[in-house]
Scaffold this active site. Structure first.
Site, mmCIF file in Angstrom:
data_model
loop_
_atom_site.group_PDB
_atom_site.id
_atom_site.type_symbol
_atom_site.label_atom_id
_atom_site.label_comp_id
_atom_site.label_asym_id
_atom_site.label_seq_id
_atom_site.Cartn_x
_atom_site.Cartn_y
_atom_site.Cartn_z
ATOM 1 N N HIS A 12 0.838 -1.224 0.000
ATOM 2 C CA HIS A 12 0.000 0.000 0.000
ATOM 3 C C HIS A 12 0.866 1.265 0.000
ATOM 4 O O HIS A 12 0.602 2.200 0.744
ATOM 5 C CB HIS A 12 -0.974 -0.031 1.185
ATOM 6 C CG HIS A 12 -0.323 -0.120 2.529
ATOM 7 N ND1 HIS A 12 -0.882 -0.801 3.583
ATOM 8 C CD2 HIS A 12 0.836 0.390 3.008
ATOM 9 C CE1 HIS A 12 -0.091 -0.690 4.641
ATOM 10 N NE2 HIS A 12 0.954 0.039 4.313
ATOM 11 N N HIS A 59 -1.359 4.602 9.694
ATOM 12 C CA HIS A 59 0.031 5.026 9.933
ATOM 13 C C HIS A 59 0.048 6.285 10.780
ATOM 14 O O HIS A 59 0.500 7.343 10.348
ATOM 15 C CB HIS A 59 0.732 5.260 8.605
ATOM 16 C CG HIS A 59 0.762 4.047 7.709
ATOM 17 N ND1 HIS A 59 -0.336 3.598 7.008
ATOM 18 C CD2 HIS A 59 1.761 3.190 7.408
ATOM 19 C CE1 HIS A 59 -0.007 2.515 6.309
ATOM 20 N NE2 HIS A 59 1.252 2.241 6.540
ATOM 21 N N HIS A 193 10.438 -3.940 3.566
ATOM 22 C CA HIS A 193 10.842 -2.535 3.551
ATOM 23 C C HIS A 193 11.184 -2.057 4.946
ATOM 24 O O HIS A 193 10.635 -2.535 5.926
ATOM 25 C CB HIS A 193 9.835 -1.615 2.869
ATOM 26 C CG HIS A 193 8.448 -1.464 3.468
ATOM 27 N ND1 HIS A 193 7.607 -2.513 3.727
ATOM 28 C CD2 HIS A 193 7.749 -0.346 3.799
ATOM 29 C CE1 HIS A 193 6.452 -2.043 4.185
ATOM 30 N NE2 HIS A 193 6.516 -0.734 4.263
ATOM 31 N N GLU A 240 4.284 -5.460 8.397
ATOM 32 C CA GLU A 240 2.943 -5.266 7.811
ATOM 33 C C GLU A 240 2.423 -6.566 7.188
ATOM 34 O O GLU A 240 1.208 -6.739 7.034
ATOM 35 C CB GLU A 240 2.976 -4.163 6.745
ATOM 36 C CG GLU A 240 3.159 -2.769 7.331
ATOM 37 C CD GLU A 240 3.140 -1.664 6.279
ATOM 38 O OE1 GLU A 240 2.925 -0.516 6.667
ATOM 39 O OE2 GLU A 240 3.356 -1.930 5.077
#
Ligand code: DHB
Ligand code: FE
Length: 294
Positions: A12, A59, A193, A240
């Site tokens: 995302h 977030h 990431h 995530e």
């Protein structure tokens, strides 16, 4: 009765949303990213469900460190995109499904999953970027979306196994809903990431590829991956990926992978995408041209 027809997972990445919003999809950097979703967009158009249960993380936009629900279910009729610092994304508001959400809340809480209920919620890139990738830029999103926010920004996030069990409980709840609705479950975020610290920029393609393979063939064992392995192998934001287990846990043993796309570079993140169809999900056929992992 309602039924789950398919499950889908996708990164995302906020810069992907910005590339779409700013008309940069044909630029050399972004073209392969958006081309990678052409097959999936056609598949979505042919298999649009009535409702998506969209598993994402906020977030620190709608929630902050003052209030950190591990699992929060969006109960409202409408969810507006948040202002993440550059104004809200110019995308349609999301329309929820309050009746199904109320049923999910009742069913899941009585099934011992203690959800937070969000009667008012703004949604960030974690939820809107996947919609852009799979639907493009319509004037209104073509189906209802029930947000399910998972805390992954503050230690401890839920385990992959807990997420998988939540997915299985969502399936039980959907199958007990007394209306003829088609439902997809989406997991978002990942893949490898890390956005901060000495390892910022970390990408681990062998880990990501193995994760995609095992999500397809060995999801129950994969769900037992400990947090430390995500952290070590997939970077701090790779955690995530636990949200993908909610999606996979909601599917039957008969669900089959029909699409996979993996691409680096995309912002700071390895972009991963996978679609599973249930046998009765209304298939367009398996994608053999573009679906192999890179
Ligand atoms: C990036 C990726 C994310 O998943 C996110 O939530 C924020 C930023 C990135 O690639 O920069
Ligand atoms: Fe994220």
């Amino acid at each position: 009765m309602a039924r789950i027809t398919a499950g889908l997972a996708v990164s995302h990445i906020p810069a992907v949303g910005a590339a779409w919003d700013l008309g940069k999809t044909q630029e050399p950097y972004w073209k392969p990213v958006f081309e990678g979703f052409e097959w999936s967009k056609r598949w979505m158009a042919a298999n649009t469900p009535d409702v998506i249960v969209l598993v994402y993380n906020d977030h620190a936009n709608a929630f902050s460190l003052e209030l950190i629900p591990t699992f929060a279910l969006g109960m409202a009729e409408r969810f507006e995109p948040c202002d993440e610092g550059w104004g809200p994304r110019p995308v349609p508001a999301v329309h929820g499904h309050p009746q199904l959400a109320a049923h999910l809340a009742e069913s899941l809480i009585l099934d011992e999953f203690d959800l937070t209920l969000a009667n008012e919620l703004q949604v960030d890139h974690g939820l809107t970027v996947p919609l852009t990738l799979l639907f493009g830029g319509p004037a209104a999103w073509p189906c209802r979306v029930i947000p399910l926010a998972v805390s992954v920004v503050q230690y401890p996030p839920p385990t992959g196994l807990r997420c998988s069990k939540l997915g299985a409980a969502i399936r039980r709840a959907v199958e007990a809903y007394d209306e003829d609705l088609t439902v997809q479950v989406w997991g978002t975020g990942g893949m490898s990431h890390q956005l901060q610290g000495p390892r910022a920029g970390l990408i681990n393609t062998p880990f990501d590829t193995a994760f995609l393979d095992r999500l397809s063939t060995d999801p129950e064992a994969l769900a037992r991956t400990p947090h430390i392995e995500y952290l070590r192998e997939a970077g701090s934001e790779g955690i995530e990926l636990v949200m993908w287990h909610v999606m996979r846990g909601a599917l039957s043993a008969e669900a089959r992978e029909v699409r996979r796309f993996y691409h680096v570079p995309a912002s700071n993140t390895a972009l991963g995408h996978i679609i599973f169809e249930e046998p009765d999900g209304g298939s367009e056929g398996r994608d053999t041209q573009e679906g192999s992992p890179r």
